[in-house]
Write a protein that holds these residues in place. Structure first.
Motif, short mmCIF file in Angstrom:
data_model
loop_
_atom_site.label_atom_id
_atom_site.label_comp_id
_atom_site.label_asym_id
_atom_site.label_seq_id
_atom_site.Cartn_x
_atom_site.Cartn_y
_atom_site.Cartn_z
N ALA A 1 20.08 20.28 43.21
CA ALA A 1 20.35 21.02 41.97
C ALA A 1 21.82 21.42 41.87
CB ALA A 1 19.46 22.27 41.91
N PHE A 2 22.41 21.84 42.97
CA PHE A 2 23.79 22.33 42.96
C PHE A 2 24.80 21.21 42.79
CE2 PHE A 2 27.68 23.79 45.16
CZ PHE A 2 27.93 24.96 44.46
N ALA B 1 29.96 30.86 41.74
CA ALA B 1 28.90 29.85 41.86
C ALA B 1 28.54 29.61 43.31
CB ALA B 1 29.34 28.54 41.19
N ILE B 2 29.55 29.56 44.17
CA ILE B 2 29.31 29.30 45.59
C ILE B 2 28.59 30.46 46.25
CG2 ILE B 2 30.43 28.88 47.81
CD1 ILE B 2 32.70 27.52 46.05
N ARG B 3 28.94 31.68 45.87
CA ARG B 3 28.26 32.85 46.44
C ARG B 3 26.78 32.87 46.04
NH1 ARG B 3 31.94 35.79 48.99
NH2 ARG B 3 34.10 35.77 48.23
N ARG B 4 26.47 32.45 44.83
CA ARG B 4 25.07 32.38 44.42
C ARG B 4 24.34 31.31 45.24
NH1 ARG B 4 20.43 34.48 43.71
NH2 ARG B 4 19.08 33.43 42.19
N LEU B 5 24.98 30.19 45.48
CA LEU B 5 24.36 29.16 46.32
C LEU B 5 24.05 29.71 47.70
CD1 LEU B 5 23.60 26.16 46.94
CD2 LEU B 5 25.97 25.87 47.68
N ILE B 6 25.00 30.40 48.30
CA ILE B 6 24.80 30.94 49.65
C ILE B 6 23.68 31.98 49.67
CG2 ILE B 6 25.91 32.30 51.47
CD1 ILE B 6 28.49 30.74 50.90
N GLU B 7 23.57 32.77 48.61
CA GLU B 7 22.45 33.73 48.52
C GLU B 7 21.11 33.01 48.62
OE1 GLU B 7 22.84 35.83 44.89
OE2 GLU B 7 24.55 37.06 45.55
N LEU B 8 21.01 31.87 47.94
CA LEU B 8 19.75 31.14 47.95
C LEU B 8 19.53 30.42 49.27
CD1 LEU B 8 19.74 29.78 44.30
CD2 LEU B 8 18.40 31.67 45.24
N ILE B 9 20.61 29.94 49.90
CA ILE B 9 20.47 29.32 51.21
C ILE B 9 19.93 30.34 52.21
CG2 ILE B 9 21.72 28.29 53.16
CD1 ILE B 9 23.64 27.06 51.11
N LYS B 10 20.37 31.58 52.08
CA LYS B 10 19.88 32.63 52.98
C LYS B 10 18.38 32.85 52.85
CE LYS B 10 24.10 35.43 53.41
NZ LYS B 10 24.71 36.75 53.12
N GLN B 11 17.84 32.60 51.66
CA GLN B 11 16.40 32.73 51.50
C GLN B 11 15.66 31.62 52.25
OE1 GLN B 11 15.11 33.31 47.42
NE2 GLN B 11 16.97 34.46 46.91
N ILE B 12 16.29 30.46 52.36
CA ILE B 12 15.68 29.34 53.07
C ILE B 12 15.93 29.46 54.57
CG2 ILE B 12 15.65 26.82 53.30
CD1 ILE B 12 16.68 26.70 50.39
#
Length: 245
Positions: free
Chosen positions: A121-122, A165-176
């Protein structure tokens, strides 16, 4: 990388950063002033992508756009103002689409998110714009690659336009990867960022290195490899979640 709808035409940019010169633009029919401004941005983008910020002058941009040098100064001020306007024009589109895509993915998948799905998606928007958006997006991708590696102002420019945008990606990676350490996440993204911008720059290096086995212009294949590379890289750097009893 899975196919998506072809990109829409980029909207006209908002006001450029930086001070503008005093005076009035030449009188023109409706739309002509906007077209002139776009022509200046297109010319500057092309030249900056080929020669870098320091290798281009305002006079050369004006000549390429077919306008008077004073008109470039009127709209954009100094050369850095022109560069920032060029960079912002497509960065807003690129990053808004990336954030919207990963937010849709996170909402749809919830706890079932995977790194592969998240990176698909990213990464899809920049690859699709480069594939479908025309020469201007090719120029912009090359410009981003140069800027990302520029030690003088590259870090500040990329942070200004890309960090949200990158900080939002990292937030979601942390959920995984909830057990991942921040230091590992940032180093992993640093490596992905370099690979992404180099790939979108389509320098031809890969073609020569592989003796034609791989083509740097084959962005569909490049996108597929990058999703797998990024997912595996983050797992290797950040580690899997520890086993529970």
């Amino acid at each position: 990388m899975s196919e998506t709808n072809a990109p829409k035409t980029a909207p006209a940019p908002g006001p450029a950063p930086g001070p503008a010169k005093r005076g009035r633009p030449p009188k023109a029919k409706d739309g002509v002033v906007g077209d002139t401004r776009e022509s200046i941005l297109d010319a500057a983008e092309d030249l900056f992508s080929k020669h870098g910020f320091y290798g281009v002058t305002i006079r050369e941009v004006a000549r390429e756009a077919g306008v008077d040098t004073a008109l470039v100064h009127y709209y954009f001020g100094a050369k850095r103002g022109l560069f920032d306007a060029v960079f912002l024009r497509r960065a807003a589109i690129w990053n808004n689409e990336r954030v919207e895509a990963i937010n849709r993915y996170a909402k749809a998948e919830g706890a079932n998110m995977t790194l592969e799905g998240l990176f698909e998606a990213f990464l899809r928007p920049p690859f699709q714009w480069s594939l479908k958006g025309g020469p201007g997006w090719k120029h912009y991708a090359a410009l981003v690659a140069q800027t990302n590696a520029n030690p003088t102002f590259g870090g500040e420019t990329m942070a200004r336009y890309y960090d949200p945008a990158i900080r939002r990606l990292i937030e979601l990676i942390k959920q995984i990867l909830p057990h991942a350490q921040d230091v590992d996440l940032y180093w992993a993204y640093h490596n992905l960022s370099g690979a992404l911008t180099l790939t979108l720059g389509e320098t031809g290096r890969l073609d020569r290195l592989s003796n034609g086995l791989c083509r740097s212009g084959d962005l569909e294949t490049a996108g597929d490899y990058m999703v797998r590379f990024a997912a595996a890289g983050f797992r290797a750097v950040c580690g899997e979640a520890p086993a529970t009893d």
